[in-house]
Write a protein that holds these residues in place. Structure first.
Motif, PDB file in Angstrom:
ATOM      1  N   MET A 185       0.854  -1.190   0.000  1.00 19.27           N
ATOM      2  CA  MET A 185       0.000   0.000   0.000  1.00 19.27           C
ATOM      3  C   MET A 185       0.886   1.234   0.000  1.00 19.27           C
ATOM      4  N   GLU A 186       0.481   2.232  -0.749  1.00 23.18           N
ATOM      5  CA  GLU A 186       1.224   3.478  -0.835  1.00 23.18           C
ATOM      6  C   GLU A 186       0.343   4.624  -0.362  1.00 23.18           C
ATOM      7  N   PHE A 187       0.939   5.523   0.431  1.00 21.14           N
ATOM      8  CA  PHE A 187       0.210   6.664   0.967  1.00 21.14           C
ATOM      9  C   PHE A 187       0.995   7.936   0.696  1.00 21.14           C
ATOM     10  N   GLU A 188       0.258   9.002   0.383  1.00 21.72           N
ATOM     11  CA  GLU A 188       0.860  10.310   0.177  1.00 21.72           C
ATOM     12  C   GLU A 188       0.520  11.201   1.354  1.00 21.72           C
ATOM     13  N   GLY A 189       1.395  12.167   1.614  1.00 26.83           N
ATOM     14  CA  GLY A 189       1.148  13.108   2.692  1.00 26.83           C
ATOM     15  C   GLY A 189       2.355  13.999   2.893  1.00 26.83           C
ATOM     16  N   LEU A 190       2.468  14.529   4.095  1.00 27.02           N
ATOM     17  CA  LEU A 190       3.594  15.400   4.437  1.00 27.02           C
ATOM     18  C   LEU A 190       4.477  14.717   5.469  1.00 27.02           C
ATOM     19  N   LEU A 191       5.762  14.750   5.235  1.00 24.98           N
ATOM     20  CA  LEU A 191       6.748  14.260   6.183  1.00 24.98           C
ATOM     21  C   LEU A 191       7.189  15.444   7.019  1.00 24.98           C
ATOM     22  N   ARG A 192       7.052  15.333   8.339  1.00 23.04           N
ATOM     23  CA  ARG A 192       7.453  16.429   9.219  1.00 23.04           C
ATOM     24  C   ARG A 192       8.930  16.274   9.544  1.00 23.04           C
ATOM     25  N   LEU A 193       9.682  17.312   9.229  1.00 25.46           N
ATOM     26  CA  LEU A 193      11.124  17.302   9.427  1.00 25.46           C
ATOM     27  C   LEU A 193      11.496  17.954  10.758  1.00 25.46           C
ATOM     28  N   ALA A 194      12.718  17.733  11.181  1.00 23.64           N
ATOM     29  CA  ALA A 194      13.221  18.382  12.402  1.00 23.64           C
ATOM     30  C   ALA A 194      13.075  19.895  12.240  1.00 23.64           C
ATOM     31  N   GLY A 195      12.653  20.563  13.292  1.00 21.26           N
ATOM     32  CA  GLY A 195      12.451  22.003  13.241  1.00 21.26           C
ATOM     33  C   GLY A 195      11.057  22.398  12.787  1.00 21.26           C
ATOM     34  N   GLY A 196      10.212  21.409  12.444  1.00 26.73           N
ATOM     35  CA  GLY A 196       8.829  21.693  12.115  1.00 26.73           C
ATOM     36  C   GLY A 196       8.517  21.863  10.641  1.00 26.73           C
ATOM     37  N   ALA A 197       9.532  21.919   9.777  1.00 24.22           N
ATOM     38  CA  ALA A 197       9.269  22.031   8.346  1.00 24.22           C
ATOM     39  C   ALA A 197       8.674  20.721   7.828  1.00 24.22           C
ATOM     40  N   SER A 198       7.914  20.805   6.736  1.00 25.09           N
ATOM     41  CA  SER A 198       7.301  19.620   6.147  1.00 25.09           C
ATOM     42  C   SER A 198       7.617  19.560   4.661  1.00 25.09           C
ATOM     43  N   THR A 199       7.632  18.350   4.129  1.00 22.69           N
ATOM     44  CA  THR A 199       7.849  18.159   2.699  1.00 22.69           C
ATOM     45  C   THR A 199       6.911  17.058   2.204  1.00 22.69           C
ATOM     46  N   PRO A 200       6.383  17.182   0.982  1.00 22.80           N
ATOM     47  CA  PRO A 200       5.538  16.117   0.437  1.00 22.80           C
ATOM     48  C   PRO A 200       6.314  14.803   0.364  1.00 22.80           C
ATOM     49  N   ALA A 201       5.639  13.711   0.697  1.00 21.65           N
ATOM     50  CA  ALA A 201       6.297  12.406   0.704  1.00 21.65           C
ATOM     51  C   ALA A 201       5.292  11.309   0.383  1.00 21.65           C
ATOM     52  N   ARG A 202       5.818  10.169  -0.033  1.00 22.65           N
ATOM     53  CA  ARG A 202       5.035   8.957  -0.244  1.00 22.65           C
ATOM     54  C   ARG A 202       5.674   7.856   0.584  1.00 22.65           C
ATOM     55  N   ILE A 203       4.833   7.028   1.192  1.00 23.94           N
ATOM     56  CA  ILE A 203       5.330   5.890   1.965  1.00 23.94           C
ATOM     57  C   ILE A 203       4.710   4.633   1.376  1.00 23.94           C
ATOM     58  N   LEU A 204       5.549   3.659   1.067  1.00 24.22           N
ATOM     59  CA  LEU A 204       5.108   2.376   0.541  1.00 24.22           C
ATOM     60  C   LEU A 204       5.355   1.311   1.596  1.00 24.22           C
ATOM     61  N   PHE A 205       4.298   0.596   1.948  1.00 25.44           N
ATOM     62  CA  PHE A 205       4.390  -0.535   2.876  1.00 25.44           C
ATOM     63  C   PHE A 205       4.231  -1.811   2.060  1.00 25.44           C
ATOM     64  N   THR A 206       5.197  -2.719   2.139  1.00 23.81           N
ATOM     65  CA  THR A 206       5.058  -4.034   1.522  1.00 23.81           C
ATOM     66  C   THR A 206       5.040  -5.069   2.640  1.00 23.81           C
ATOM     67  N   LYS A 207       5.026  -6.325   2.283  1.00 23.96           N
ATOM     68  CA  LYS A 207       5.021  -7.382   3.292  1.00 23.96           C
ATOM     69  C   LYS A 207       6.331  -7.449   4.064  1.00 23.96           C
ATOM     70  N   THR A 208       7.397  -6.872   3.510  1.00 26.07           N
ATOM     71  CA  THR A 208       8.708  -7.002   4.157  1.00 26.07           C
ATOM     72  C   THR A 208       9.413  -5.686   4.449  1.00 26.07           C
ATOM     73  N   GLN A 209       8.938  -4.576   3.878  1.00 26.77           N
ATOM     74  CA  GLN A 209       9.667  -3.327   4.077  1.00 26.77           C
ATOM     75  C   GLN A 209       8.777  -2.097   4.039  1.00 26.77           C
ATOM     76  N   VAL A 210       9.361  -0.996   4.501  1.00 26.52           N
ATOM     77  CA  VAL A 210       8.754   0.334   4.402  1.00 26.52           C
ATOM     78  C   VAL A 210       9.722   1.164   3.574  1.00 26.52           C
ATOM     79  N   ARG A 211       9.204   1.834   2.548  1.00 25.48           N
ATOM     80  CA  ARG A 211      10.038   2.678   1.689  1.00 25.48           C
ATOM     81  C   ARG A 211       9.429   4.065   1.653  1.00 25.48           C
ATOM     82  N   MET A 212      10.269   5.093   1.807  1.00 28.57           N
ATOM     83  CA  MET A 212       9.791   6.472   1.812  1.00 28.57           C
ATOM     84  C   MET A 212      10.428   7.238   0.654  1.00 28.57           C
ATOM     85  N   HIS A 213       9.577   8.000  -0.065  1.00 33.54           N
ATOM     86  CA  HIS A 213      10.005   8.796  -1.210  1.00 33.54           C
ATOM     87  C   HIS A 213       9.641  10.256  -0.979  1.00 33.54           C
ATOM     88  N   ALA A 214      10.461  11.153  -1.489  1.00 33.16           N
ATOM     89  CA  ALA A 214      10.135  12.575  -1.595  1.00 33.16           C
ATOM     90  C   ALA A 214      10.408  12.943  -3.040  1.00 33.16           C
TER      91      ALA A 214
END
Length: 97
Positions: A10-39
């Motif tokens: 499953m893949e989800f889109e949203g905002l990744l909150r960075l240190a200091g409070g800034a955010s950037t658009p990101a996608r997170i993919l969950f598979t049966k064995t791993q989590v992968r994050m994209h910006a």
């Protein structure tokens, strides 16, 4: 499109909150064995699913523990993210649902 099926996960889109409070658009993919994050086109990282967990910080934000690395994630559809992740990936624990 948040929560869309992607290959064997499953893949989800949203905002990744960075240190200091800034955010950037990101996608997170969950598979049966791993989590992968994209910006954008860049892969930010990959982690073994069994080393990851997730908890709800608020109605719209989740805290991801990615093998000891903490990140805030504000999915475009928090309800779908919570339901899909909790229902499909037993290693990811959602507190305070």
């Amino acid at each position: 499109m948040p929560g869309r099926g992607y290959r064997s996960g499953m893949e989800f889109e949203g905002l990744l909150r960075l240190a200091g409070g800034a955010s950037t658009p990101a996608r997170i993919l969950f598979t049966k064995t791993q989590v992968r994050m994209h910006a954008g086109p860049s892969i930010l990282g990959e982690w073994p699913l069994e080393s990851c967990s997730c908890r709800r910080r608020s109605l719209s934000e989740f805290e991801l523990d990615l093998d000891g690395e903490l990140a805030g994630f504000l999915p475009d559809d928090p309800e779908a993210f919570g339901a899909s992740v909790a229902g499909q990936f037993r290693h990811i624990r959602l507190a305070d649902r």
